[in-house]
Scaffold this active site. Structure first.
Site, PDB file in Angstrom:
ATOM      1  N   CYS A  47     -47.573   1.027  92.827  1.00  0.00           N
ATOM      2  CA  CYS A  47     -46.467   1.089  91.864  1.00  0.00           C
ATOM      3  C   CYS A  47     -45.984   2.503  91.544  1.00  0.00           C
ATOM      4  O   CYS A  47     -44.796   2.725  91.299  1.00  0.00           O
ATOM      5  CB  CYS A  47     -46.850   0.403  90.553  1.00  0.00           C
ATOM      6  SG  CYS A  47     -47.857  -1.081  90.749  1.00  0.00           S
ATOM      7  N   CYS A  50     -42.706   4.434  92.923  1.00  0.00           N
ATOM      8  CA  CYS A  50     -41.366   4.160  92.406  1.00  0.00           C
ATOM      9  C   CYS A  50     -41.259   4.383  90.897  1.00  0.00           C
ATOM     10  O   CYS A  50     -40.246   4.825  90.401  1.00  0.00           O
ATOM     11  CB  CYS A  50     -40.951   2.726  92.717  1.00  0.00           C
ATOM     12  SG  CYS A  50     -40.636   2.468  94.465  1.00  0.00           S
ATOM     13  N   HIS A  51     -42.317   4.033  90.162  1.00  0.00           N
ATOM     14  CA  HIS A  51     -42.197   4.038  88.691  1.00  0.00           C
ATOM     15  C   HIS A  51     -42.757   5.298  88.031  1.00  0.00           C
ATOM     16  O   HIS A  51     -42.536   5.504  86.837  1.00  0.00           O
ATOM     17  CB  HIS A  51     -42.892   2.806  88.103  1.00  0.00           C
ATOM     18  CG  HIS A  51     -42.313   1.505  88.573  1.00  0.00           C
ATOM     19  ND1 HIS A  51     -41.143   0.986  88.055  1.00  0.00           N
ATOM     20  CD2 HIS A  51     -42.706   0.643  89.537  1.00  0.00           C
ATOM     21  CE1 HIS A  51     -40.871  -0.169  88.672  1.00  0.00           C
ATOM     22  NE2 HIS A  51     -41.800  -0.401  89.578  1.00  0.00           N
ATOM     23  N   MET A  88     -37.366  -4.250  93.983  1.00  0.00           N
ATOM     24  CA  MET A  88     -38.748  -4.504  93.554  1.00  0.00           C
ATOM     25  C   MET A  88     -39.371  -5.520  94.509  1.00  0.00           C
ATOM     26  O   MET A  88     -38.838  -6.622  94.687  1.00  0.00           O
ATOM     27  CB  MET A  88     -38.739  -5.061  92.122  1.00  0.00           C
ATOM     28  CG  MET A  88     -40.074  -5.603  91.656  1.00  0.00           C
ATOM     29  SD  MET A  88     -41.255  -4.316  91.188  1.00  0.00           S
ATOM     30  CE  MET A  88     -42.597  -5.356  90.586  1.00  0.00           C
ATOM     31  N   HIS A 327     -34.410  11.878  96.441  1.00  0.00           N
ATOM     32  CA  HIS A 327     -35.506  11.202  97.135  1.00  0.00           C
ATOM     33  C   HIS A 327     -35.659  11.679  98.582  1.00  0.00           C
ATOM     34  O   HIS A 327     -36.519  12.457  98.893  1.00  0.00           O
ATOM     35  CB  HIS A 327     -35.300   9.687  97.060  1.00  0.00           C
ATOM     36  CG  HIS A 327     -36.463   8.913  97.562  1.00  0.00           C
ATOM     37  ND1 HIS A 327     -37.620   8.767  96.845  1.00  0.00           N
ATOM     38  CD2 HIS A 327     -36.670   8.257  98.727  1.00  0.00           C
ATOM     39  CE1 HIS A 327     -38.500   8.054  97.541  1.00  0.00           C
ATOM     40  NE2 HIS A 327     -37.940   7.740  98.687  1.00  0.00           N
ATOM     41  N   HIS A 370     -30.822   4.952 100.726  1.00  0.00           N
ATOM     42  CA  HIS A 370     -32.148   5.328 101.226  1.00  0.00           C
ATOM     43  C   HIS A 370     -32.002   5.713 102.692  1.00  0.00           C
ATOM     44  O   HIS A 370     -32.181   4.887 103.578  1.00  0.00           O
ATOM     45  CB  HIS A 370     -33.130   4.158 101.041  1.00  0.00           C
ATOM     46  CG  HIS A 370     -34.554   4.563 101.246  1.00  0.00           C
ATOM     47  ND1 HIS A 370     -35.088   4.827 102.486  1.00  0.00           N
ATOM     48  CD2 HIS A 370     -35.570   4.785 100.367  1.00  0.00           C
ATOM     49  CE1 HIS A 370     -36.360   5.169 102.349  1.00  0.00           C
ATOM     50  NE2 HIS A 370     -36.673   5.149 101.075  1.00  0.00           N
TER      51      HIS A 370
HETATM   52 FE1  DHE Z   1     -41.619   6.842 101.867  1.00  0.00          FE
HETATM   53  C1  DHE Z   1     -40.181   9.456 103.609  1.00  0.00           C
HETATM   54  C2  DHE Z   1     -41.421   8.644  99.014  1.00  0.00           C
HETATM   55  C3  DHE Z   1     -42.517   4.053 100.100  1.00  0.00           C
HETATM   56  C4  DHE Z   1     -42.314   5.200 104.768  1.00  0.00           C
HETATM   57  N1  DHE Z   1     -40.917   8.712 101.406  1.00  0.00           N
HETATM   58  C5  DHE Z   1     -40.342   9.634 102.262  1.00  0.00           C
HETATM   59  C6  DHE Z   1     -39.963  10.810 101.518  1.00  0.00           C
HETATM   60  C7  DHE Z   1     -40.333  10.587 100.216  1.00  0.00           C
HETATM   61  C8  DHE Z   1     -40.922   9.258 100.148  1.00  0.00           C
HETATM   62  C9  DHE Z   1     -40.160  11.527  99.045  1.00  0.00           C
HETATM   63  C10 DHE Z   1     -39.290  12.055 102.083  1.00  0.00           C
HETATM   64  C11 DHE Z   1     -40.292  13.010 102.618  1.00  0.00           C
HETATM   65  C12 DHE Z   1     -39.669  14.224 103.283  1.00  0.00           C
HETATM   66  O1  DHE Z   1     -38.707  14.060 104.053  1.00  0.00           O
HETATM   67  O2  DHE Z   1     -40.152  15.347 103.057  1.00  0.00           O
HETATM   68  N2  DHE Z   1     -41.861   6.403  99.898  1.00  0.00           N
HETATM   69  C13 DHE Z   1     -41.733   7.289  98.896  1.00  0.00           C
HETATM   70  C14 DHE Z   1     -41.986   6.638  97.631  1.00  0.00           C
HETATM   71  O3  DHE Z   1     -42.034   7.213  96.501  1.00  0.00           O
HETATM   72  C15 DHE Z   1     -42.043   5.198  97.885  1.00  0.00           C
HETATM   73  C16 DHE Z   1     -40.714   4.598  97.455  1.00  0.00           C
HETATM   74  C17 DHE Z   1     -43.060   4.397  97.120  1.00  0.00           C
HETATM   75  C18 DHE Z   1     -44.483   4.788  97.370  1.00  0.00           C
HETATM   76  O4  DHE Z   1     -45.328   4.279  96.636  1.00  0.00           O
HETATM   77  O5  DHE Z   1     -44.773   5.580  98.230  1.00  0.00           O
HETATM   78  C19 DHE Z   1     -42.181   5.181  99.405  1.00  0.00           C
HETATM   79  N3  DHE Z   1     -42.297   4.937 102.357  1.00  0.00           N
HETATM   80  C20 DHE Z   1     -42.629   3.975 101.482  1.00  0.00           C
HETATM   81  C21 DHE Z   1     -43.153   2.808 102.154  1.00  0.00           C
HETATM   82  O6  DHE Z   1     -43.564   1.745 101.609  1.00  0.00           O
HETATM   83  C22 DHE Z   1     -43.037   3.052 103.604  1.00  0.00           C
HETATM   84  C23 DHE Z   1     -41.990   2.099 104.184  1.00  0.00           C
HETATM   85  C24 DHE Z   1     -44.316   2.774 104.378  1.00  0.00           C
HETATM   86  C25 DHE Z   1     -45.418   3.736 104.183  1.00  0.00           C
HETATM   87  O7  DHE Z   1     -45.924   4.234 105.194  1.00  0.00           O
HETATM   88  O8  DHE Z   1     -45.820   3.979 103.040  1.00  0.00           O
HETATM   89  C26 DHE Z   1     -42.541   4.491 103.617  1.00  0.00           C
HETATM   90  N4  DHE Z   1     -41.296   7.250 103.825  1.00  0.00           N
HETATM   91  C27 DHE Z   1     -41.679   6.440 104.861  1.00  0.00           C
HETATM   92  C28 DHE Z   1     -41.312   7.083 106.109  1.00  0.00           C
HETATM   93  C29 DHE Z   1     -40.671   8.299 105.769  1.00  0.00           C
HETATM   94  C30 DHE Z   1     -40.690   8.387 104.332  1.00  0.00           C
HETATM   95  C31 DHE Z   1     -41.530   6.489 107.488  1.00  0.00           C
HETATM   96  C32 DHE Z   1     -40.104   9.349 106.721  1.00  0.00           C
HETATM   97  C33 DHE Z   1     -38.738   8.977 107.186  1.00  0.00           C
HETATM   98  C34 DHE Z   1     -38.203   9.955 108.178  1.00  0.00           C
HETATM   99  O9  DHE Z   1     -37.659   9.483 109.196  1.00  0.00           O
HETATM  100  O10 DHE Z   1     -38.307  11.172 107.960  1.00  0.00           O
END
Ligand code: DHE
Length: 548
Positions: A47, A50-51, A88, A327, A370
């Site tokens: 959680c 996001c929160h 959500m 983000h 996103h």
């Molecule tokens: Fe991510 C990138 C934060 C959930 C897979 N994710 C990012 C970035 C941030 C972020 C700040 C950018 C980083 C950068 O470029 O320096 N992600 C978050 C969260 O806060 C969030 C919403 C909730 C959490 O609890 O983490 C979240 N993200 C997810 C997932 O559930 C994903 C789908 C699966 C996982 O592995 O956790 C996921 N996030 C990704 C991926 C990227 C990413 C694959 C990089 C994308 C890219 O092509 O650069």
């Protein structure tokens, strides 16, 4: 574990909060200390992203007790169970949380959140390990791996990455990393791979070793998402930087050893109303190609910090007021402009990294943009554009990125059109491709979340909604157990094939599906018992050179 379920010196009872929960009496404690600890862990893992740790809200709504106690237990319980179309997740109906866990979380939200500890230089130094010193590393590449076409694949729930050959699809190595690695980034030279876990552990992997392996690691906080390395000419591989969600801070480290050099807190005033925020988390970080600077996006305060790394003692930083809830984002095709989503505000901020200025705030028509790093292509009518999909609905928005050649379209949202459905996270193309791929992994419909929408770029026309074809990637993976989601398109080095993760539960079979970009036909299904919960994939060459 805390001695009490709430830091008020005693266990709080339901009666004390005037709460009625079916089957429980007013004298019952809201939860035991043990339950509180279990809920704290679930909150952190599922959680907090996001929160927020302090529940101030960002991508997700604020969940402070002044709000949750008004909403009441039943509402919270059903929201957690069924989710919402705005993003959500449906934790209950998807089977990811059990009925007991949902009850636990609904009760947890009625209590004040605990504040996690700080994490400064002593803690970082304690956690810092150089497992292979720079002088003991090879002076040339010692393996015959085609490094530029390697894919670094996040194995989310096993706390590992897989290095997979982009040509032969063979797994070259599985490397232990932090819990739930979030992203991989590559040093300017292409030699070092940096990954960061949700638990804020940074691992540095040397791709020149006979068998690529960790050479250094450090924990830069309690929770984190971003890592990057210096890319400006003359500063290649010199520094690494990592941004934390908790404590809200970033740290600049030595690019060969991860020795922490400079920690900067991001706590401070929100850009517009100038009130203090205790948890401004560091979201995306990119390295400028035009100046020796890191571009650090601070979520809750809406500030973009351009941090000059040439003199860490006399640190110069340009701080730009942009928009709240920054983000993720990426460069335009020229690498001069950086576009980042202020996702809960439905806007894209555009920074000119040559002039160090905010040049536009573009409103998208969709709900919660996103982009990942976004997708750059040349639209037949609008010229060069950068596109994003949305978490909250099925909209794709394109923004013109060519102020010289197409000034009328520059930094305007030139067109919106629709793809598969809401719950999209990533969109991708490649300079050698005529296709635009869009995922929808968080869509509540199982078939949609297992599919990819593909648009043909040369068929796009101003004022006309482009058609798309749907690729049943999940079906192609041939997995009949569980409800896998298809996530994160990523191209091979040549831009001829595109990879998708078929992301299933931890105890079920997952896969990676490779598709031919020209024919849109299936090329390969990569299955291996070691591929546990694959999510993000990062091609070394494309990531190193910011090609997307
Ligand atoms: Fe991510 C990138 C934060 C959930 C897979 N994710 C990012 C970035 C941030 C972020 C700040 C950018 C980083 C950068 O470029 O320096 N992600 C978050 C969260 O806060 C969030 C919403 C909730 C959490 O609890 O983490 C979240 N993200 C997810 C997932 O559930 C994903 C789908 C699966 C996982 O592995 O956790 C996921 N996030 C990704 C991926 C990227 C990413 C694959 C990089 C994308 C890219 O092509 O650069």
């Amino acid at each position: 574990a805390p001695a009490f379920a709430q830091g008020e010196g005693h266990d709080v009872t339901l009666g004390e909060l005037n709460l009625e929960i079916e089957g429980r009496s007013a004298e019952d404690v809201v939860m035991t200390a043990e339950e509180f600890e279990q809920a704290r862990e679930i909150y952190f893992e599922r959680c907090a992203g996001c929160h927020g740790v302090l529940r101030g809200g960002a991508t997700g709504k604020a969940l402070t007790t002044d709000l949750t106690r008004d909403l009441e237990y039943d509402y919270l319980h059903s929201f957690i169970t069924y989710g919402s179309p705005a993003g959500m997740p449906n934790w209950g109906t998807s089977g990811e949380l059990t009925e007991e866990e949902i009850d636990l979380m609904a009760r947890y939200l009625l209590l004040d959140p605990p504040t996690p500890p700080e994490w400064g230089m002593p803690e970082m130094l304690d956690s810092w390990k150089v497992t292979v010193a720079p002088e003991d590393r090879p002076t040339e590449k010692m393996n015959d791996i085609d490094i530029e076409n390697l894919m670094s694949v996040t194995l989310r729930d096993s706390g590992e990455i897989a290095l997979i050959d982009g040509g032969t699809y063979e797994i070259q190595a599985i490397i232990k990393t932090g819990y739930a690695v979030h992203i991989s980034r590559i040093s300017a030279s292409g030699r070092y791979l940096f990954v960061i876990g949700r638990d804020a552990r940074v691992n540095m992997i040397d791709l020149w070793m006979e068998e690529p392996a960790n050479v250094a690691e450090i924990k830069i906080g309690i929770e984190a998402r971003s890592v990057e390395t210096s890319k400006y000419e003359g500063w290649e591989d010199k520094y690494a930087i990592a941004g934390a969600y908790w404590p809200p801070q970033f740290v600049i480290m030595d690019g060969e050893t991860l020795e922490p050099k400079k920690i900067v807190s991001t706590r401070g005033m929100v850009y517009d109303d100038q009130t203090y925020h205790p948890e401004p988390r560091v979201a995306a970080i990119v390295a400028s190609h035009y100046r020796p600077e890191f571009i650090v996006n601070v979520k809750e305060t809406g500030k973009i910090m351009l941090v000059d790394y040439t003199d860490l003692k006399n640190l110069k930083t340009v701080t730009i007021d942009a928009e709240r809830f920054l983000h993720d984002g990426g460069f335009d095709a020229s690498l001069r402009y950086f576009l980042v989503a202020a996702n809960a505000r439905g806007k894209i901020a555009v920074i000119d990294t040559k002039e160090d200025k905010l040049i536009a705030l573009v409103e998208t028509e969709g709900n919660t943009p996103h982009p990942g790093r976004g997708a750059n292509f040349v639209h037949p009518d609008f010229g060069p554009v950068w596109a994003t999909s949305h978490l909250g609905d099925d909209t794709i928005s394109m923004i013109g990125t060519d102020p010289e050649g197409n000034p009328d379209n520059a930094w305007k949202m030139v067109q919106n059109f629709t793809a598969l459905g809401g719950g999209s996270l990533f969109i991708k193309t490649h300079p050698n491709s005529n296709h635009l791929y869009v995922d929808a992994p968080l869509n509540p419909d199982a078939e949609t979340s297992a599919s990819i929408g593909v648009f043909t770029i040369s068929d796009m026309k101003a004022g006309e909604d482009p058609e798309f074809v749907t690729l049943p990637i999940g079906e192609w993976a041939g997995i009949d157990d569980g409800q896998p989601r298809v996530v994160h398109p990523e191209f091979n080095k040549e831009g001829t094939q595109v990879w998708f993760s078929v992301w299933n539960a931890k105890d079920k079979v997952s896969a990676i599906v490779v598709v031919d970009d020209k024919t849109l036909e299936l090329v390969e299904v990569i299955k291996d018992e070691r591929l546990i919960t694959p999510t993000g994939k990062f091609n070394v060459y494309n990531t190193q050179n910011d090609i997307y």
